[in-house]
Design an enzyme around this catalytic site. Sequence first.
Site, mmCIF file in Angstrom:
data_model
loop_
_atom_site.group_PDB
_atom_site.id
_atom_site.type_symbol
_atom_site.label_atom_id
_atom_site.label_comp_id
_atom_site.label_asym_id
_atom_site.label_seq_id
_atom_site.Cartn_x
_atom_site.Cartn_y
_atom_site.Cartn_z
ATOM 1 N N GLN A 230 1.450 1.967 -3.257
ATOM 2 C CA GLN A 230 1.546 2.072 -1.796
ATOM 3 C C GLN A 230 2.973 2.396 -1.352
ATOM 4 O O GLN A 230 3.925 1.749 -1.798
ATOM 5 C CB GLN A 230 1.131 0.753 -1.159
ATOM 6 C CG GLN A 230 1.278 0.764 0.362
ATOM 7 C CD GLN A 230 0.533 -0.385 0.993
ATOM 8 O OE1 GLN A 230 1.046 -1.491 1.061
ATOM 9 N NE2 GLN A 230 -0.678 -0.138 1.424
ATOM 10 N N ARG A 276 -1.400 2.230 6.193
ATOM 11 C CA ARG A 276 -0.039 2.571 5.757
ATOM 12 C C ARG A 276 0.079 3.961 5.161
ATOM 13 O O ARG A 276 1.079 4.644 5.370
ATOM 14 C CB ARG A 276 0.420 1.544 4.726
ATOM 15 C CG ARG A 276 0.712 0.231 5.374
ATOM 16 C CD ARG A 276 1.156 -0.805 4.381
ATOM 17 N NE ARG A 276 1.465 -2.020 5.110
ATOM 18 C CZ ARG A 276 1.784 -3.165 4.541
ATOM 19 N NH1 ARG A 276 1.839 -3.261 3.235
ATOM 20 N NH2 ARG A 276 2.050 -4.218 5.277
#
Length: 570
Positions: A230, A276
Amino acid sequence: MSIPIYTYDAVIVGSGLAGSAAARELKQAGKNVAVITKLHPLRSHSGAAQGGINAALSDVDSIELHEFDTVKGADYLADQDAVELMCQKAPETIRWAERMGAAFSRTDDGKIAQRPFGGQSSPRACFAKDRTGLTLLQTIYEQALRVGVDFIDEWYAADIIYEDGKVSGVVAFNIRNQEKAIFNAKAVMFATGGYARAFKISSNAHANTGDGLSIVARHGLPLEDMEFVQFHPSGLSGSGILISEAARGEGGKLLNSEGERFMERYAPNKLELASRDVVARAIINEIREGRGVGPRKDAVYIDLTHLGKEKIMERLPELRDLAITFLGLDMIKEPILISATAHYSMGGIPVDIDGHVRKNNDALVEGFYAAGECACVSVHGANRLGANSVLEALLFGRHVGQSMVNDIETLYLREAEQSDADTMIAEMERILTNNGKETVPGLRNELQQSMTDNAGVFRTEETLSKQVEIVKELRKRFENIRIDDKSKIFNTDLQEAIELGHMLDYALFIVESALARKESRGAHYREDFTTRDDEAFMKHTMAYMDANGEISLDYMAVTPGKFEPQERTY
Ligand SMILES: Cc1cc2nc3c(=O)[nH]c(=O)nc-3n(C[C@H](O)[C@H](O)[C@H](O)COP(=O)(O)OP(=O)(O)OC[C@H]3O[C@@H](n4cnc5c(N)ncnc54)[C@H](O)[C@@H]3O)c2cc1C
């Protein structure tokens, strides 16, 4: 000289939220448990978590919504049985943490306050100002000490004892003086945290070198979904130090060089609170198209000035301090400069829902468990939602601790032998006596910079193939390293060299897995395959390393559930 062998029912590596919570469960149930940790427990990375921990507590929220947001956020790669377990147990986990002593921030009427986070249908993140992780870690550590857990601080776990499909201990050395020891146990758990330090721009602490993953992989055991790293949208420009999603949750606006609130174009409904991966790609896209800000035009603004001093000081005091310290910018008075930063590891050591480590798609390793960020259970699939990972670490830490309690009576103790330490001793000797010309900081810098450049927010066949070759070359050069400190006392050169070896190994898992995944899903974005391909890739990657360090790939089915895959829009 013989190496001491210490015997426990259970040995846990890692004293963050996952490891400490598991240890407390085991000790509470009367088991003899030791926690080995290379850091003081309160310096574990869990203490850096700022923004919050999710649970559907309020009347406007529900467990089903939490499950749906998590599965959608994961771009449908999460295993839905694990997601159900996590979301259903989340409210009880918060109440338990509170009973243990964690002081959460409150609303005016005394309820636990909850703030909005990205990709969520409702304000769901419980928090303790912007020090949520520290508050929880202090609480759980204190409770683990209270029941008598044996914390073995500043010891470095370098190997597991793995034979005939069973793990029966950990081999470690004392960082203070290189004293070596074997920790023999019926059950071993890894809670060694994440691996985002393989990237140059990263929100992770220097200790997040993913040791646990490479230790496991070197025994021919698989790593799952390693391509899914991520990239958080808001790292301080230049360093990547995190400005928590709490800043956007409290109302922070992202602006480009034209003063435009550009998320209106990328995620018209959720704006800055899209998931995100979506926000990180939007930021990098703005920069690439020449609308970046700052001296190098490689950042965008996050503007919080409209929140006012009182709210910033009440809700985001640590974030304000970080921006003042590292950028000289005061978010009360001016916008601050941010860009995407490597942040979280969705992939990891594959485990079943009770934390048993998988030997392959069909079999489990006996006596071996993992939880927290180093594990892939997989509740986050291709992209984790903010405030779900502290939850995962705490909740699965406890859950896996309980599963170990249940299993221990049926596990036998294979007696450890001196030769179990041979691999660790050989590795230490090789590094201490090698007189090559490569340095650890030099190779590490090349690895991290090239990972950010070639395997970052945007990836292609070309950049990933290039990165595979770079990592292979760096691994060869690693054979030729030299450290200057040959002493025994706090030899951090030795430790950093061992850690670099781990980073080089799992970096190859990241890029080989990413190269083979010819689709875009969650955090893995291929510019040459821009859409999700459920027909070919609705499956987990299972990667294995052979004795020559070559990676081979297999795949494992995703556990479906009540949510059918849909197009993911925000
Ligand atoms: C800056 C930042 C902010 C975050 N904020 C949030 C948030 O607000 N909400 C949220 O849900 N998530 C957040 N996260 C993510 C979350 O904090 C982590 O995923 C979670 O805390 C990981 O916990 P853990 O117990 O798995 O590992 P960690 O807390 O990282 O602990 C790892 C442990 O392993 C030990 N260890 C590792 N290797 C070895 C070895 N070889 N030998 C001995 N010991 C070893 C270390 O000493 C340490 O004790 C944030 C992450 C970052 C980087």
